[in-house]
Every structure is written in C-alpha cells, then in structure tokens.
Design an enzyme around this catalytic site. Sequence first.
Site, PDB file in Angstrom:
ATOM      1  N   GLN A  76      35.356  26.798  30.099  1.00 51.98           N
ATOM      2  CA  GLN A  76      35.369  25.374  29.771  1.00 51.98           C
ATOM      3  C   GLN A  76      34.651  25.170  28.449  1.00 51.98           C
ATOM      4  O   GLN A  76      33.604  25.779  28.191  1.00 51.98           O
ATOM      5  CB  GLN A  76      34.691  24.554  30.871  1.00 51.98           C
ATOM      6  N   HIS A 114      29.490   2.253  33.481  1.00 53.73           N
ATOM      7  CA  HIS A 114      28.294   2.288  34.325  1.00 53.73           C
ATOM      8  C   HIS A 114      27.943   0.923  34.904  1.00 53.73           C
ATOM      9  O   HIS A 114      27.533   0.822  36.064  1.00 53.73           O
ATOM     10  CB  HIS A 114      27.124   2.868  33.534  1.00 53.73           C
ATOM     11  N   GLU A 158      23.501  15.830  42.179  1.00 54.57           N
ATOM     12  CA  GLU A 158      24.212  16.478  41.072  1.00 54.57           C
ATOM     13  C   GLU A 158      24.318  17.974  41.371  1.00 54.57           C
ATOM     14  O   GLU A 158      23.330  18.606  41.726  1.00 54.57           O
ATOM     15  CB  GLU A 158      23.466  16.240  39.757  1.00 54.57           C
ATOM     16  N   ASP A 208      25.649  20.374  46.174  1.00 55.99           N
ATOM     17  CA  ASP A 208      27.052  20.000  46.223  1.00 55.99           C
ATOM     18  C   ASP A 208      27.181  18.640  46.897  1.00 55.99           C
ATOM     19  O   ASP A 208      26.659  18.426  48.001  1.00 55.99           O
ATOM     20  CB  ASP A 208      27.832  21.063  46.998  1.00 55.99           C
ATOM     21  N   ASP A 226      30.445   9.067  41.205  1.00 52.57           N
ATOM     22  CA  ASP A 226      30.680   9.184  39.766  1.00 52.57           C
ATOM     23  C   ASP A 226      31.203  10.586  39.492  1.00 52.57           C
ATOM     24  O   ASP A 226      30.498  11.441  38.963  1.00 52.57           O
ATOM     25  CB  ASP A 226      29.379   8.914  39.012  1.00 52.57           C
ATOM     26  N   SER A 227      32.445  10.826  39.869  1.00 54.62           N
ATOM     27  CA  SER A 227      33.006  12.172  39.811  1.00 54.62           C
ATOM     28  C   SER A 227      33.856  12.365  38.572  1.00 54.62           C
ATOM     29  O   SER A 227      34.277  11.409  37.919  1.00 54.62           O
ATOM     30  CB  SER A 227      33.869  12.433  41.051  1.00 54.62           C
TER      31      SER A 227
END
Length: 281
Positions: free
Chosen positions: A31, A62, A106, A138, A156-157
């Site tokens: 990535q 937000h 997170e 997770d 918030d994915s």
Amino acid sequence: MADWIREPLHDGWAQALRADEMLYDSATDHQRLRVFSNPRFGRVLTLDDVVQTTEGDNFIYHEMMTHVPILAHGAARQVCIVGGGDGGMAREVLKHRRVEKVTMVEIDAAVVDFSKRYLPMLSKGAFDDPRLELVIADGAGFMRDTAGGFDVIIVDSTDPAGPGEVLFSDTFYGHAKRALSPGGILVTQNGVPFMQGAELTNTMRAFKPLFADATCYLATVPTYAGGPMAFGWGTDGDARTLPLAELAARFAASGLEPGYYTPEVHLAAFALPGYVRRLMP
C-alpha cells in the site's frame, strides 16, 4: 514542477489533486501512503492515491458523523469510535461537554503515531484529553466482546476492502446493536452512493432487521468526489424526528461553532433524493 495525484477510485471517473510538496511517501510494494500539501485543501492523506482525509474539508465529514447523532440523542455520555486513527472524529466528539468518555478503537497504533506527526491539525490535542481511551484492537473483535453501554457508536471505517471489510458485515452490525444502550444510535460511513451504491444497499439491508429506524443521511465533502456522501443511521429510538426548535435549543446550549453543521442542515440531511431512496432495500 508540482505533480498531480490522480485518484482512480471509481470506474470511468477520476479526480486529481496537485501536490506542491510531498511530505511523506511510503512507496512500498503493498500500500502506498502519501501526505502532500495542496494549495486548496492543505495537507492531504492518500492511500494508493485514494483520498482518505484532508486538512481543508475534513471538518464536514467529522462534524456530520458526530454532531448529528450526539445532538439527536440529547444525553450521550458514552461514545465509541471504531477507526478514526487520525483523531478528527475524537476531536469533534470531545467538543460535547456532556460526553464523559470516548472509547476509540483503532486496529493499528502506527496510524495514530503517523497522524500525530504528519496531521496534528486533525486531532488538535484530542489524544491528550483524559476522557479519551485509545484501544488498539480489531474493531470487529472489540465490538463482539465489549460489555457495551454506548449511547452513540460511530464507525469511521475505510471502504469495504481489506481490513475494513469486516466492519460492513451483518455480524458486526449485530454486535454493535447489542453494544448500544437503550435509545442508542449507530452511524456508519457508506461512501458516495452515486458511485458506490452497493455499500449503502448492503448496510441498509443489514440495518432493517436490527433497528426500528434504519435509514441514512447525506453530506457533501468536496474531496470525496462523485456526489454527496451517505452515513448509515440505526436506532430503536425516535431521535430522528426531533423538532427543529428542540434541536436548535440543544445546539445553542452545546456551545459548538461548526463550519458545516447547523440544526437546519441536520434535519435536511435526512431528505433523500430519489436515486438514494432507490438504493434502500
């Protein structure tokens, strides 16, 4: 000369942002994470050239994912954020003085460290607030095992691919429903429905059996291109039907000074255009 970063997220559509200065470039084989400065949006974070957040317009995303459910609830004390490693979501939640605790889950501690270094303007000290508990875990596993009691859960994915895919599953939503307190509200990011309609359809298909009130609301975030963005909404309460006068009173008492959110925008965000309605099962 400055480079132009082309975002190829959608089939048949692309946007480009000018990178005047490259501040970070991972340039790995897997990535590619980059942070660069843009004359209109300030610092921009991309993952494989797809915009994740920007200094300039992150406030819209937000604010709408935090102020809408928190003000609609009216008495939120315990809030859970799944994801949000850049700290922007925590920043907005913590502006609500009545919120006693924010649990932020997170999966990658490196995301938090990276954001503190390269995007500190997003969190604005949120990580130092004693009301914030940062849990490195997770999100799906945390939601499965938590005792719950959250008044608001904000997912918030990233888009449903790779590590973020499990956060769009029926099982995850079921665990999140169980983790809500009575009258609690679950909100999720569901992409740009004109371009990513399946994301919204699949989430709403999972929400319908779980919640008495399952729908979505919209906000226009310039760098999430292709139309307004959808946010999933699920609750067993009647918070969505709050009269404008009551919502305005709560907003005035909150002391918030947002750049996008207003009580009128809050209510109007639930008015869905036809093409979005047709994506709802």
